[in-house]
Design an enzyme around this catalytic site. Structure first.
Site, mmCIF file in Angstrom:
data_model
loop_
_atom_site.group_PDB
_atom_site.id
_atom_site.type_symbol
_atom_site.label_atom_id
_atom_site.label_comp_id
_atom_site.label_asym_id
_atom_site.label_seq_id
_atom_site.Cartn_x
_atom_site.Cartn_y
_atom_site.Cartn_z
ATOM 1 N N PRO A 94 -35.695 104.920 2.476
ATOM 2 C CA PRO A 94 -36.436 106.146 2.162
ATOM 3 C C PRO A 94 -36.043 106.797 0.832
ATOM 4 C CG PRO A 94 -35.872 106.108 4.473
ATOM 5 C CD PRO A 94 -35.183 104.926 3.854
ATOM 6 N N CYS A 95 -37.085 107.309 0.141
ATOM 7 C CA CYS A 95 -36.908 107.882 -1.189
ATOM 8 C C CYS A 95 -36.583 109.378 -1.223
ATOM 9 C CB CYS A 95 -38.176 107.667 -2.005
ATOM 10 S SG CYS A 95 -38.653 105.946 -2.176
ATOM 11 N N PRO A 96 -37.055 110.197 -0.259
ATOM 12 C CA PRO A 96 -36.879 111.641 -0.373
ATOM 13 C C PRO A 96 -35.447 112.122 -0.632
ATOM 14 C CG PRO A 96 -38.462 111.171 1.347
ATOM 15 C CD PRO A 96 -37.895 109.846 0.916
ATOM 16 N N PHE A 98 -33.431 111.224 -2.721
ATOM 17 C CA PHE A 98 -33.118 111.123 -4.142
ATOM 18 C C PHE A 98 -34.261 111.567 -5.046
ATOM 19 C CE2 PHE A 98 -31.261 107.560 -1.701
ATOM 20 C CZ PHE A 98 -29.933 107.958 -1.738
#
Length: 445
Positions: A94-96, A98
């Site tokens: 998951p990206c959120p 960073f």
């Protein structure tokens, strides 16, 4: 596919696989999925249906449990040690945690699985590891986090390297920068070379979706006028999350960029413009359909077209928007494949443990006693790094988000610092991630 080609294919286990952008690219590069794990049921159904079709086309029998649905860190869903020595462990965690568009909570975000993926790598010992994330992970805020990842991979026996890649360099008509980590066992690492991308200018938005704009009867002249505006690459497609509204092409700045391309970014349409269609007052042009968005994300052409998405419009849009562009995944897969086959000329390696992303982290980690800011500056200078006190304090502040940063007051009143445990979730039974994940699971994507 011939029997010899099937035998040459390398197996991959993919985590946080989404709807299959990375999966398709790796398949086209010569990898066969042993297992894929995905949290979202609709994305998992999309992935399962399409992967089974690809394997059938190749004459490969798919495992019964090809795609597992659930939390990748849940041992009831899968166990990394059940897949030892696989050729590749890959994932788009998951990206959120960073993302520059978010709060950049890092280890405090229940969606952070990057460090857990490194631990899974240690439990599986694949020949290679591929993890991709947003550009935000390359920022100074996460320099200590990246340093901890490199150090852990070194301890596990891998040679690791990071690189920022732009999807537009690989024939995808959007910028879409992604920060990519590749790690290989030492016998393969000298043969790994980062892919350089395609030569010459890549396709534009108009190049890949103009035919879709006309498929419902919008006139040739109108499409041609629109194509003149769309004769460039797009801003980064965003998938958003379940915490926010429906399909939307991005924040205000992105919407302005879309408007310059003649696209109304205030949502996604069910159909292409019909005959005689005209934009409403104030709208810059037509909205995109999910089929158009998929092409802009790289699902286009003979190699990457034909991917069928499950679910309603908003769910499909999120699956597409959160994906890793297949052409980029293919280029990386080919580079890793060639390294695993020891193809090409080996190159001298830079020892990964000597790569310094955060010099303050390195100083504190190597010290056997607490250090004041002044002492940190002196040690940095001895190593050839010049840093003033405000810079050191900024580094300490960033480190305090992701590590237990312990302080002790000296008689002089100065604070001395020592670096404690990494706060990241790596499977600890008592980690806060368990409660936060349970509370927010319905909104995590």
């Amino acid at each position: 596919m011939s029997a010899s080609e099937r035998e040459e294919r390398l197996e991959v286990v993919e985590i946080c696989a989404g709807a299959g952008g990375q999966s398709l690219g790796l398949h086209r590069a010569g990898f066969t999925h042993r297992l894929a794990v995905e949290l979202d049921p609709q994305a998992a159904l999309t992935l399962d249906n399409n992967l089974r079709r690809l394997l059938k086309e190749d004459g490969v029998e798919a495992p019964d449990r090809l795609v597992q649905v659930g939390d990748v860190a849940d041992p009831e869903v899968w166990k990394p040690e059940d897949h030892p020595n696989v050729a590749l462990l890959a994932g788009g965690v998951p990206c959120p945690p960073f993302s520059i568009a978010g709060k950049q909570l890092g280890t405090s975000d229940e969606r952070d699985l990057f460090a857990w993926a490194i631990e899974a790598c240690g439990r599986m010992k694949p020949k290679a590891l591929l993890l991709e994330n947003v550009r935000g992970l390359s920022a100074n805020r996460f320099s200590g986090y990246r340093q901890a990842v490199l150090d852990k991979l070194h301890d596990l026996g891998y040679i690791a390297t990071w690189k920022l890649l732009n999807a537009s360099d690989f024939g995808v008509p959007q910028l879409r920068p992604r920060f990519v980590l590749v790690a290989l066992l030492p016998e393969y690492a000298p043969y790994f070379h980062w892919p350089k991308g395609v030569s010459g200018p890549g396709p534009t938005v108009a190049d890949v979706i103009a035919d879709l704009m006309s498929e419902e009867g919008w006139g040739d002249a109108q499409v041609a006028d629109w194509a003149k505006k769309a004769n460039r690459i797009a801003p980064t497609i965003v998938g958003g999350s379940k915490k926010h509204g429906g399909a939307d092409l991005g924040p205000t700045r992105a919407k302005r960029a879309w408007a310059e391309l003649g696209v109304d970014a205030m949502g996604v349409e069910d159909h292409a413009p019909k005959k005689g269609w005209r934009p409403k007052e104030g709208a810059p042009g037509p909205k995109l359909t999910t089929a158009m968005v998929a092409r802009i994300q790289g699902w286009h052409g003979e190699e990457f077209g034909g991917w069928e998405f499950e679910g309603r419009k908003t769910a499909v849009y999120r699956q597409i928007g959160n994906a890793f562009p297949p052409p980029v995944a293919k280029a990386l897969g080919e580079a890793i494949r060639d390294a695993l086959r020891r193809k090409g000329e080996p190159q001298p390696l830079v020892e990964s443990s000597s790569t310094v992303h955060d010099p303050v982290y390195k100083v504190l980690r190597s010290s056997n006693r607490p250090l004041t800011a002044e002492q940190i500056i002196v040690k940095l200078a001895a190593d050839g790094t010049s840093m003033d006190q405000p810079e050191v304090e900024r580094h300490l502040n960033h480190l305090g988000h992701d590590f237990e940063l312990e302080t002790a007051e000296r008689k002089s009143g100065q604070l001395a610092y020592s670096l404690g445990e990494f706060k990241a979730f790596v499977g600890q039974a008592d980690h806060q991630r368990h409660d936060l994940f349970s509370q927010h699971r319905a909104r995590i994507s």
